[in-house]
Design an enzyme around this catalytic site. Structure first.
Site, PDB file in Angstrom:
ATOM      1  N   TRP A   1       0.911  -1.228   0.075  1.00 17.71           N
ATOM      2  CA  TRP A   1       0.124  -0.029  -0.183  1.00 17.71           C
ATOM      3  C   TRP A   1       0.965   1.222  -0.080  1.00 17.71           C
ATOM      4  CZ3 TRP A   1      -0.758   3.971   3.878  1.00 17.71           C
ATOM      5  CH2 TRP A   1      -1.762   4.740   3.566  1.00 17.71           C
TER       6      TRP A   1
ATOM      7  N   ASP B   1     -11.382   3.504   9.458  1.00 15.72           N
ATOM      8  CA  ASP B   1     -10.983   2.166   9.743  1.00 15.72           C
ATOM      9  C   ASP B   1     -11.459   1.834  11.151  1.00 15.72           C
ATOM     10  OD1 ASP B   1      -8.931   1.115   8.148  1.00 15.72           O
ATOM     11  OD2 ASP B   1      -8.080   3.123   8.152  1.00 15.72           O
TER      12      ASP B   1
ATOM     13  N   HIS C   1     -11.532   1.703   1.550  1.00 16.40           N
ATOM     14  CA  HIS C   1     -10.841   2.445   0.538  1.00 16.40           C
ATOM     15  C   HIS C   1     -11.673   2.971  -0.737  1.00 16.40           C
ATOM     16  CE1 HIS C   1      -6.443   1.283   2.025  1.00 16.40           C
ATOM     17  NE2 HIS C   1      -7.423   1.776   2.909  1.00 16.40           N
TER      18      HIS C   1
ATOM     19  N   HIS D   1      -9.104  -6.832   2.555  1.00 15.38           N
ATOM     20  CA  HIS D   1      -8.905  -6.237   3.796  1.00 15.38           C
ATOM     21  C   HIS D   1     -10.311  -5.770   4.219  1.00 15.38           C
ATOM     22  CE1 HIS D   1      -4.463  -4.990   4.176  1.00 15.38           C
ATOM     23  NE2 HIS D   1      -4.734  -6.557   4.269  1.00 15.38           N
TER      24      HIS D   1
ATOM     25  N   GLU E   1      -2.572  -2.876  -3.215  1.00 14.73           N
ATOM     26  CA  GLU E   1      -3.873  -2.365  -2.475  1.00 14.73           C
ATOM     27  C   GLU E   1      -4.068  -0.844  -3.030  1.00 14.73           C
ATOM     28  OE1 GLU E   1      -5.403  -1.472   1.871  1.00 14.73           O
ATOM     29  OE2 GLU E   1      -3.624  -2.602   1.586  1.00 14.73           O
TER      30      GLU E   1
ATOM     31  N   ASP F   1      -9.686  -2.956  -0.117  1.00 11.00           N
ATOM     32  CA  ASP F   1      -9.907  -2.728   1.469  1.00 11.00           C
ATOM     33  C   ASP F   1     -11.423  -2.233   1.382  1.00 11.00           C
ATOM     34  OD1 ASP F   1     -10.145  -1.049   3.781  1.00 11.00           O
ATOM     35  OD2 ASP F   1      -8.179  -1.761   4.308  1.00 11.00           O
TER      36      ASP F   1
ATOM     37  N   ASP G   1     -12.744   6.644   4.784  1.00  7.36           N
ATOM     38  CA  ASP G   1     -11.883   5.502   5.452  1.00  7.36           C
ATOM     39  C   ASP G   1     -11.286   5.864   6.712  1.00  7.36           C
ATOM     40  OD1 ASP G   1      -9.953   3.643   5.589  1.00  7.36           O
ATOM     41  OD2 ASP G   1      -8.553   4.677   4.474  1.00  7.36           O
TER      42      ASP G   1
ATOM     43  N   LYS H   1      -6.643   2.755  -3.544  1.00  2.00           N
ATOM     44  CA  LYS H   1      -7.324   3.642  -2.647  1.00  2.00           C
ATOM     45  C   LYS H   1      -8.008   4.673  -3.040  1.00  2.00           C
ATOM     46  CE  LYS H   1      -6.151   5.934   1.906  1.00  2.00           C
ATOM     47  NZ  LYS H   1      -6.391   5.048   2.886  1.00  2.00           N
TER      48      LYS H   1
ATOM     49  N   ASP I   1      -8.564  -5.028   8.837  1.00  5.17           N
ATOM     50  CA  ASP I   1      -7.344  -3.894   8.691  1.00  5.17           C
ATOM     51  C   ASP I   1      -8.257  -2.803   9.440  1.00  5.17           C
ATOM     52  OD1 ASP I   1      -5.564  -1.980   8.421  1.00  5.17           O
ATOM     53  OD2 ASP I   1      -5.551  -2.118   6.266  1.00  5.17           O
TER      54      ASP I   1
END
Length: 422
Positions: free
Chosen positions: A187, A299, A264, A289, A228, A261, A297, A230, A329
């Site tokens: 990433w 998390d 993302h 993820h 990865e 992810d 984003d 984004k 993640d």
């Protein structure tokens, strides 16, 4: 304390109800036990690691909260992970970052060697688990103006290229030592905060840097790379060099994995729809993820929400469980960090079990026959089926606490271990 008799009694009713739909609950639990989830180590240390714990977080990463008990040493972090793993049913995996190296002397990212991860390999062998790796490309002085591998400065690019090359050597070592393929996730937080003039050159530099990192070949039994993308991040809102399309194309043309992810993407975008659009074009594999965005984003700890359920259903319904490798993640320092691992991983497993308890073949046949009435009626009926009773039975079979009982273990661990650190 949940009584075993109550679990067994409820399960027998659930087993009978699902059998009426043609679903074998025993087979569903057996399939679930074969789907490992790669748990992210950085929840336990607030994304600090051990190489440069004094560095500020950069690259769009920020951790909120100061709940007591953050892990500051390798032994503290592996101790916390061990506690979490003991409360999660089934055999899982663990992901670490380059900054989790345990070195005998001060080293930078471009100096790391396999021996710096022997501590982790020895611990994983003791736990009987596989591991995955993430090269660290953030929170470092050589992330200059939000650029690493796509930097216009060759010296900066060379530093990060060497870091990337070493991450592959390390990942190969981990996979070889553990006898389980180690996915090496890349990433890269490169981009511009405001509108750029030149969108072409940074991506061409990134492509060239990645190809340089990928020059040497390694046995895929030991390791493979995953890239990865984004949508955007803090400081790269207007232009993210490593976009989703960039890395999807890179994975397809280089025979590598693509990392998705869940946090993302745009909040209204259905991540689960990506799988069946990627694999027909030759997609080798995917690293999924699982995270939970709030507004963007952010998390948050994974919960069993609609987005997660859709992800699990798409994986199971389309038969991608062998192609999509699941990992968590997220990072939240406002709550107990061990609990965060347990909640998020168990939520992911619950979503998978719910998907496995569907009469998928029947539903597909109804759809093929354009019997949309049956499809709608049956999928609605499944929402009120006694799924929880099967989950409780699965936890019991796997020898982990049922229901909320696991929180008693965490509270005791807080008193005995976590609160004594501060």
């Amino acid at each position: 304390m949940v009584k075993a008799e109550s679990v067994d009694k409820a399960y027998e009713v659930a087993k009978e109800r699902y059998a009426e739909l043609g679903v074998d609950t025993e087979k569903a639990m057996q399939r679930l036990s074969k789907i490992p989830i790669s748990i992210h180590a950085w929840q336990g240390d607030d994304v600090k690691g051990f190489l440069f714990p004094e560095h500020d977080l950069t690259g769009g990463i920020g951790v909120s909260g100061n709940y007591p008990g953050v892990a500051k040493t390798p032994d503290e972090l592996t101790g916390d992970l061990h506690e979490a793993l003991s409360l999660i049913p089934g055999k899982q995996r663990v992901q670490i970052h380059g900054f989790h190296a345990v070195t005998s002397k001060k080293k930078d990212l471009d100096e790391l060697e396999p021996e710096d991860f022997k501590y982790w390999v020895d611990w994983a062998k003791q736990e009987g688990i596989g591991m995955d790796f993430n090269g660290t490309f953030f929170s470092h002085p050589k992330v200059v103006n939000n650029f690493t591998l796509a930097s216009p400065d060759k010296k900066i690019r060379d530093f990060w290229i060497e870091n990337g090359k070493r991450s592959r050597v390390i990942s190969n070592y981990i996979g070889e030592q553990l006898g389980s393929q180690c996915i090496n996730d890349f990433w890269i937080p490169d981009g511009f905060k405001d509108n750029p003039i030149d969108k072409r050159s940074p991506r061409e530099r990134l492509l060239k840097s990645l190809d340089e990192i990928e020059k040497d070949s390694f046995d895929e039994k030991n390791t493979t790379e995953s890239f990865e993308g984004k949508l955007f991040g803090t400081g790269i809102e207007s232009y993210t060099t490593g976009s989703h399309l960039f890395y999807e194309n890179y994975a397809l043309t280089r025979g590598k994995y693509w990392t998705i992810d869940a946090g993302h993407f745009h909040p209204t975008e259905d991540v689960s729809d990506k799988f069946s659009s990627f694999f027909p074009f030759g997609g080798k594999g995917m690293f999924m993820h699982v995270s939970r965005p709030v507004r963007w984003d952010s998390d948050h700890v994974v919960i069993m929400d609609d987005a997660l359920i859709r992800i699990a259903r798409s994986i199971i319904r389309d038969g991608y469980e062998d192609k999509i490798h699941l990992g968590t993640d997220y990072f939240d320092a406002t709550i107990n960090r061990v609990a965060a691992w347990v909640v998020g991983t168990r939520a992911t497993q619950k979503a998978l079990l719910m998907a496995l308890l569907e009469p998928t073949a029947q539903l597909k046949q109804a759809e093929l026959d354009f019997d949309f009435t049956t499809r709608l009626a049956e999928t609605e009926e499944l929402k009120s089926m006694p799924f929880g009773a099967v989950w409780d039975k699965y936890c019991e079979k796997q020898g982990v606490p049922v229901g909320m009982d696991w929180t008693n273990n965490v509270h005791q661990y807080e008193k005995d271990v976590l609160f004594k650190r501060n």
